[in-house]
Enzyme design. Structure first.
Site, PDB file in Angstrom:
ATOM      1  N   HIS A   1       0.829  -1.217   0.000  1.00  0.00           N
ATOM      2  CA  HIS A   1       0.000   0.000   0.000  1.00  0.00           C
ATOM      3  C   HIS A   1       0.862   1.265   0.000  1.00  0.00           C
ATOM      4  O   HIS A   1       0.420   2.316   0.467  1.00  0.00           O
ATOM      5  CB  HIS A   1      -0.944   0.036   1.215  1.00  0.00           C
ATOM      6  CG  HIS A   1      -1.756  -1.209   1.379  1.00  0.00           C
ATOM      7  ND1 HIS A   1      -2.906  -1.461   0.677  1.00  0.00           N
ATOM      8  CD2 HIS A   1      -1.561  -2.292   2.169  1.00  0.00           C
ATOM      9  CE1 HIS A   1      -3.400  -2.640   1.027  1.00  0.00           C
ATOM     10  NE2 HIS A   1      -2.587  -3.174   1.925  1.00  0.00           N
TER      11      HIS A   1
ATOM     12  N   GLU B   1      10.021   7.320 -16.981  1.00  0.00           N
ATOM     13  CA  GLU B   1       8.644   7.809 -17.100  1.00  0.00           C
ATOM     14  C   GLU B   1       8.044   7.454 -18.453  1.00  0.00           C
ATOM     15  O   GLU B   1       6.856   7.105 -18.555  1.00  0.00           O
ATOM     16  CB  GLU B   1       8.610   9.320 -16.887  1.00  0.00           C
ATOM     17  CG  GLU B   1       8.900   9.732 -15.456  1.00  0.00           C
ATOM     18  CD  GLU B   1       9.002  11.244 -15.286  1.00  0.00           C
ATOM     19  OE1 GLU B   1       8.965  11.702 -14.141  1.00  0.00           O
ATOM     20  OE2 GLU B   1       9.122  11.959 -16.312  1.00  0.00           O
TER      21      GLU B   1
ATOM     22  N   SER C   1      15.529  20.437 -16.742  1.00  0.00           N
ATOM     23  CA  SER C   1      14.342  21.278 -16.899  1.00  0.00           C
ATOM     24  C   SER C   1      14.701  22.509 -17.719  1.00  0.00           C
ATOM     25  O   SER C   1      15.822  23.018 -17.645  1.00  0.00           O
ATOM     26  CB  SER C   1      13.820  21.706 -15.522  1.00  0.00           C
ATOM     27  OG  SER C   1      12.920  22.783 -15.637  1.00  0.00           O
TER      28      SER C   1
ATOM     29  N   LYS D   1      17.153  20.505 -11.670  1.00  0.00           N
ATOM     30  CA  LYS D   1      16.385  19.274 -11.881  1.00  0.00           C
ATOM     31  C   LYS D   1      17.193  18.185 -12.592  1.00  0.00           C
ATOM     32  O   LYS D   1      17.984  18.453 -13.488  1.00  0.00           O
ATOM     33  CB  LYS D   1      15.123  19.564 -12.705  1.00  0.00           C
ATOM     34  CG  LYS D   1      14.125  20.492 -12.048  1.00  0.00           C
ATOM     35  CD  LYS D   1      13.440  19.826 -10.861  1.00  0.00           C
ATOM     36  CE  LYS D   1      12.558  18.666 -11.260  1.00  0.00           C
ATOM     37  NZ  LYS D   1      11.452  19.071 -12.162  1.00  0.00           N
TER      38      LYS D   1
END
Length: 478
Positions: free
Chosen positions: A178, A312, A299, A305
């Site tokens: 979970h 992804e 970024s 970043k």
């Protein structure tokens, strides 16, 4: 002066853009041809189409259905066409004219080129076959080839996971359920979980090959043919394990395509789940993993970043493959027997699923070796992960598990209210909950002690993980 024979060859195809058109008074409307042509998609089946045609040709010659002289001409011309495709010199006009496809599909394009080369003899090749069984054959030849590529890519990624597990055998991290911390595990144990999941994917693709590896050629349009052909010979020539015995079934179904794409979708699920783990681990909140620069991006406005874009994208591309599966199922779900033009729409989802899966497997295999883990990240952190071990401790002293579970829950609540770890609570506090606690308690209140106490086969104990590493290393050995 133009050679008359050459002129006859040219007119044989160029005046009939569609080789079935003699029954019609008008040619196909250019808009209808553009709409109905699959050549932009199925042209990538050129190799399979030529290989299938050569096997069909050898059978026709062996069965004396076409003259040996014509068979030799056709074979030589098909070899030339194969070389043209391989060299990228297949005449553009045979594919398209004025930006429009000039043939309905790859079968027509190759046949037209064949007739251009050798005249009417080229028209004999299509004897005793239909485009219906021809495309079914091409797709199975493609599926067989691409499945072997997928199997090799799966093994490569399994080996990448296993190699990383071998060099990080003692790294500890929380296991989650979970998305909440549950029990301590070894990183190697979690990586081996993905090796195991990918192995089931390997089994599924291997099993799918059994059904792929049957020849539909010779089924004709749907009812077979009146020529005395040898379907088994063609199957042998193409290294199939046998034929699809029912001619209607051979051209009517696309179950092997659906099965292959379903396997692709499930494998993408596994890749997506691991991509999610890697994305979480590489965040500052986790601070557990860092992906190599070559597989991350920055970024456009935030210089600090380092984004896990490749992971992804793997996670995101799983949705494309799910869509490919739904597209195939939807095309097939309401079709009457046997072949229907709707089935032309099977190739885009097939190619997209295969390409997406192979790209994802290959980029993951290249990316994962660049990942570095922080072995000290979770050492000495919250020992609430040991709550189950604490309950098991009481069970080993005779307390029923449900009673032990409830009691340990109260101890954890007390620790949280006092902002203490379990190991920081004095023995007297434990004994207020149960006299079964004694000094032996301190031996279990360590994360690594929990790992060592696991005894079940396939557990996260260092002993079991080492066994698993040895077993998988032997299994994946080339």
């Amino acid at each position: 002066m133009e050679h008359p024979k050459k002129n006859r060859r040219s007119s044989a195809s160029s005046n009939r853009p569609n080789l079935w058109q003699s029954r019609f008074r008008k040619g196909l409307d250019p808009l209808a041809l553009r709409f109905s042509s699959s050549l932009g998609v199925d042209r990538r089946l050129w190799l399979e189409d030529i290989e299938g045609s050569l096997a069909h040709l050898r059978m026709l010659a062996r069965c004396r259905i076409i003259p040996p002289r014509d068979a030799r001409k056709i074979s030589r011309a098909l070899g030339e066409i194969k070389s043209e495709f391989a060299a990228g010199s297949f005449p553009p006009h045979a594919i398209s004219r004025d930006g429009r496809f000039s043939a309905e599909d790859i079968h027509m394009a190759i046949e037209r080129r064949l007739i251009d080369k050798i005249g009417d003899a080229g028209g004999r090749l299509h004897t005793a076959r239909s485009r219906n069984d021809q495309i079914a054959l091409d797709e199975r030849l493609y599926l067989r080839r691409i499945t072997h590529d997928v199997l090799a890519a799966l093994r490569k990624l399994q080996s990448a996971f296993l190699s990383k597990a071998e060099v990080n055998p003692d790294v500890l991290l929380p296991g989650y359920t979970h998305l909440q911390r549950a029990q301590p595990v070894l990183l190697a144990h979690q990586l081996i979980a993905y090796v195991s999941m990918l192995d089931r994917d390997h089994e599924r693709f291997t099993d799918c090959l059994k059904r792929i590896n049957r020849s539909p050629l010779g089924a004709g349009a749907l009812a077979g043919t009146s020529f005395e052909i040898d379907r088994t010979m063609v199957a042998r020539e193409l290294k199939f394990k046998g034929i699809i015995t029912n001619s209607m079934d051979a051209v009517a179904d696309r179950d092997v395509l659906i099965e292959f794409v379903a396997n692709c979708a499930l494998t993408m699920t596994h890749l997506s789940r691991f991509a999610e783990d890697l994305i979480l681990w590489s965040s500052e909140e986790w601070g557990f993993a860092e992906i190599g620069d070559a597989f991350t991006t920055g970024s456009s406005i935030m210089p600090q970043k380092k984004n896990p874009d490749i992971a992804e994208l793997v996670r995101g591309k799983s949705g494309r493959v799910y869509g490919d599966l739904i597209a195939l199922l939807t095309v097939m779900k309401g079709l009457p027997m046997t072949y229907n033009r709707d089935m032309q729409e099977d190739k885009e989802p097939l190619f997209d699923a295969a390409d997406t899966l192979l790209d994802s497997l290959n980029v993951f295999s290249a990316m994962f070796p660049t990942v570095k883990f922080n072995p000290a990240r979770f050492e000495g952190e919250s020992d609430y992960l040991l709550a189950t071990e604490l309950a098991d401790y009481l069970v080993s002293k005779g307390m029923p598990f449900r009673k032990a579970h409830a009691l340990v829950g109260k101890i954890v609540l007390e620790c949280m209210s006092k902002n203490l770890f379990l190991r920081e609570l004095p023995l007297s506090a434990f004994r207020r909950h149960s006299v079964l606690f004694d000094k032996s308690l301190w031996r279990i209140l360590h994360l690594r002690a929990s790992l060592a106490m696991k005894k079940s086969a396939g557990s996260t104990s260092p002993k079991e993980v080492k066994k698993a590493l040895r077993r998988w290393k032997k299994q994946l050995r080339p």
